[in-house]
Design a protein around this motif. Sequence first.
Motif, short mmCIF file in Angstrom:
data_model
loop_
_atom_site.label_atom_id
_atom_site.label_comp_id
_atom_site.label_asym_id
_atom_site.label_seq_id
_atom_site.Cartn_x
_atom_site.Cartn_y
_atom_site.Cartn_z
N ASP A 70 9.21 19.96 3.99
CA ASP A 70 9.50 20.09 2.57
C ASP A 70 10.33 21.34 2.30
OD1 ASP A 70 8.22 17.77 2.09
OD2 ASP A 70 6.42 18.66 1.22
N VAL A 71 11.18 21.23 1.30
CA VAL A 71 12.10 22.31 0.92
C VAL A 71 11.49 23.08 -0.25
CG1 VAL A 71 14.40 22.83 0.03
CG2 VAL A 71 14.09 20.96 1.67
N VAL A 72 11.31 24.37 -0.07
CA VAL A 72 10.74 25.22 -1.11
C VAL A 72 11.89 26.01 -1.75
CG1 VAL A 72 9.00 26.98 -1.63
CG2 VAL A 72 8.67 25.41 0.30
N VAL A 73 11.99 25.97 -3.06
CA VAL A 73 13.10 26.65 -3.74
C VAL A 73 12.60 27.45 -4.93
CG1 VAL A 73 15.05 25.20 -3.11
CG2 VAL A 73 13.57 24.49 -4.98
N THR A 74 13.20 28.62 -5.12
CA THR A 74 12.84 29.44 -6.27
C THR A 74 14.06 30.25 -6.70
OG1 THR A 74 11.23 31.04 -7.13
CG2 THR A 74 12.00 31.39 -4.88
N ARG A 122 10.09 12.61 -5.83
CA ARG A 122 10.70 13.53 -4.86
C ARG A 122 10.20 14.95 -4.99
NH1 ARG A 122 17.01 12.44 -5.74
NH2 ARG A 122 16.32 13.22 -7.76
N VAL A 123 9.60 15.25 -6.16
CA VAL A 123 9.21 16.63 -6.44
C VAL A 123 7.71 16.79 -6.18
CG1 VAL A 123 9.13 18.44 -8.18
CG2 VAL A 123 11.04 16.83 -8.15
N ARG A 124 7.39 17.56 -5.17
CA ARG A 124 5.99 17.78 -4.85
C ARG A 124 5.38 18.83 -5.77
NH1 ARG A 124 3.86 19.11 1.26
NH2 ARG A 124 1.67 19.47 0.72
N VAL A 125 6.14 19.87 -6.04
CA VAL A 125 5.72 20.90 -7.00
C VAL A 125 6.92 21.20 -7.90
CG1 VAL A 125 4.95 23.28 -7.31
CG2 VAL A 125 4.11 21.94 -5.36
N ASP A 166 4.92 29.32 -8.26
CA ASP A 166 5.85 30.40 -7.93
C ASP A 166 7.18 29.89 -7.40
OD1 ASP A 166 4.31 32.92 -8.41
OD2 ASP A 166 2.89 31.87 -7.15
N ALA A 167 7.18 28.65 -6.92
CA ALA A 167 8.42 28.03 -6.44
C ALA A 167 8.24 26.53 -6.59
CB ALA A 167 8.67 28.41 -4.97
N ALA A 168 9.33 25.80 -6.50
CA ALA A 168 9.27 24.34 -6.52
C ALA A 168 9.31 23.83 -5.08
CB ALA A 168 10.44 23.78 -7.31
N ILE A 169 8.76 22.64 -4.88
CA ILE A 169 8.80 22.05 -3.54
C ILE A 169 9.35 20.64 -3.63
CG2 ILE A 169 7.45 21.45 -1.49
CD1 ILE A 169 5.46 23.55 -2.18
N LEU A 170 10.36 20.39 -2.82
CA LEU A 170 10.99 19.07 -2.75
C LEU A 170 10.51 18.37 -1.48
CD1 LEU A 170 14.65 20.29 -3.39
CD2 LEU A 170 12.93 19.64 -5.11
N ARG A 171 10.06 17.14 -1.63
CA ARG A 171 9.70 16.36 -0.44
C ARG A 171 10.98 16.07 0.34
NH1 ARG A 171 4.43 14.58 -1.67
NH2 ARG A 171 4.16 14.37 -3.91
N TRP A 172 10.97 16.36 1.59
CA TRP A 172 12.15 16.14 2.42
C TRP A 172 11.71 15.26 3.58
CZ3 TRP A 172 16.11 18.01 -0.25
CH2 TRP A 172 17.39 17.97 0.30
N LEU A 173 11.89 13.96 3.40
CA LEU A 173 11.22 13.01 4.29
C LEU A 173 11.97 12.75 5.58
CD1 LEU A 173 9.93 10.59 1.53
CD2 LEU A 173 8.73 12.50 2.62
N GLU A 174 13.23 13.16 5.61
CA GLU A 174 14.00 12.96 6.83
C GLU A 174 14.68 14.27 7.22
OE1 GLU A 174 16.60 9.41 6.91
OE2 GLU A 174 15.72 9.04 4.94
N ALA A 175 15.14 14.32 8.44
CA ALA A 175 15.87 15.50 8.90
C ALA A 175 17.31 15.42 8.42
CB ALA A 175 15.80 15.59 10.42
N GLN A 176 17.50 15.48 7.10
CA GLN A 176 18.84 15.45 6.52
C GLN A 176 19.25 16.85 6.15
OE1 GLN A 176 17.61 12.76 3.46
NE2 GLN A 176 19.22 11.31 3.99
N ASP A 177 20.46 17.22 6.47
CA ASP A 177 20.92 18.57 6.13
C ASP A 177 20.84 18.82 4.63
OD1 ASP A 177 21.29 19.08 8.76
OD2 ASP A 177 23.47 18.94 8.74
N VAL A 178 20.57 20.07 4.30
CA VAL A 178 20.40 20.48 2.91
C VAL A 178 21.72 21.10 2.43
CG1 VAL A 178 19.15 22.02 1.37
CG2 VAL A 178 17.94 20.91 3.27
#
Lengths: 331, 331
Positions: A60-64, B41-44, B49-61
């Motif tokens: 999971d990608v954490v962003v702030t 797609r949004v876990r948090v 304190d930060a947002a978390i995006l579900r990243w289900l595959e090894a796709q470049d960010v």
Amino acid sequence: VEDWRDGEDWGKIPAADASDEHPMEREFHAWLASRLPASARVRVGVGDDAAILRWLEAQDVVVTTDAVTDQVDFRLPEIEPRQAGHKALGVNLSDLAAMAATPVAALVSLVLPRAGAGSRSAFDLAVELYEGMLPLAERFNLDIVGGDTNSWDGPLVISVTVIGRTTARGPLRRRGARVGDALLVTGSLGGSILGRHLQVTPRVVEALRLHENYELHAGIDISDGLALDASRLAEASGCGAALRLGSIPISPDAERLAASTGRTPVEHALGDGEDFELLFAAPREAAEAMVRDQSLGVSITKIGVVVERPGLWQFTDEDELHPLEPSGYEH
Amino acid sequence: VEDWRDGEDWGKIPAADASDEHPMEREFHAWLASRLPASARVRVGVGDDAAILRWLEAQDVVVTTDAVTDQVDFRLPEIEPRQAGHKALGVNLSDLAAMAATPVAALVSLVLPRAGAGSRSAFDLAVELYEGMLPLAERFNLDIVGGDTNSWDGPLVISVTVIGRTTARGPLRRRGARVGDALLVTGSLGGSILGRHLQVTPRVVEALRLHENYELHAGIDISDGLALDASRLAEASGCGAALRLGSIPISPDAERLAASTGRTPVEHALGDGEDFELLFAAPREAAEAMVRDQSLGVSITKIGVVVERPGLWQFTDEDELHPLEPSGYEH
């Protein structure tokens, strides 16, 4: 204000991306491209329309994101610009630490005063801001992958976005504290305004180490004062927080400050902001082990417990709960 | 400027994260949390304190950031705040489109004038900015996952970071154009200052569709004028760009503007910025197929070729190459 709406300026590029408009900004981006260290994690860095981070696993990608500004978060004439750069990145890393996430990359958006600052040109100011960020980036294995550089007639704004990834243990959230959990803090609190607020030491390593070695239920970074941030953690967890004021680790700064403010050191520890320490909720046994352990290089102190009754409380000498105002202090 | 260094203000929280300091900002974040649509797609999202995006595959960010400011990118008293919000998100999506990446999420950092704008309070201003961003977010299937809200005595700053992912075809870069490639643009160019610069239509869908269906070698969004951005694409690819000025699609705005500036429409198409169209390099056959196809809803026009000789060129009537100044025009 550059009057780009004037007829004679029609031919000028209306600054969508002012980074590309002025020779200063072009020169600065050339400097930046040569100054930023190479990194295997970065597939595309500065110099394209966006940066690309290699993401080799489904983590999971954490962003702030957090912006700091002249006149609110510091006074540029009174500090070294490097300190502003350090703070801008540091406060974002502190948010990442609060999630127990591993830093990966940062993007930096600068809005520079066109005239620079003091005797420094806008170019030199931008360089100094980065020179304040780069050591912190290196220390926490973070790649600065680009950004946006603008100039205007207003004061300095530094907007930083930090990207991290969750560990195998998942993220640490504000919610998750349970009744009976101990509340613990790293370091000591209060009086950061005497200078410590510029020297943010984000507790990234501590958060990751504790999260890996102990069962943690919830966490938050203390940016707005222990009282307020403890209230937030409790509220997000659907519980209350009861603090033992005598246990709160007081910063020497809070003692010094109290001498001139007429307030007590513990009031400063509760109410002052920008400590950038961490507040955790953990099961009692884990908490005891952490306090015994103390191998982090920063102290860990138990300061209270999670209680069922919502709100913020303090223990009296008779171990009863009295309300504690989230604004930070109670006489 | 709020004088938080005054002795009497010591007890105040020194605004690290001013979002949490003022009732306005608290109220605004409550509004935001209820206004932002839920997303798998949004876990948090907002509120930790930060947002978390579900990243289900090894796709470049893919990440990009751009700040827009009052007085440089628009004049707040002369526009609707929603237009500023739209533009702030739109210019970032345009950068993502230039990489042929799929939008995932955005973070928004607002620095609001404390007094608001015109008759609008700072709260109402913040709401309006988001109401300008949200339709664009919905249209491009992007989740706004949080941000930072500050207020100060300076003008409005909106700093947006957009996060996307690469497709199976990988990213489209500025580099990669080859000698003999055709250069193509979407839409028509010039004169955006008459109003179109506020109505950015990021070419996200077009870029993804073309990248999927055709072989593209390089791409860039036209934010600083065709001449300058074509130079950049060519330079990044180690080639030159030769344009056929008569083929450049001229916006009606460029025609209108030329009537009052004494410059020609094609000069405006070459030199004006903020078109936010896309410039591509593609093999000749792919280019011909794209131009025949025209199923995108926006025109695609071949405007030149990639040549070996570095620099920016124009074809003469005799098909010879003459230098074309990257500043945008040549008489």
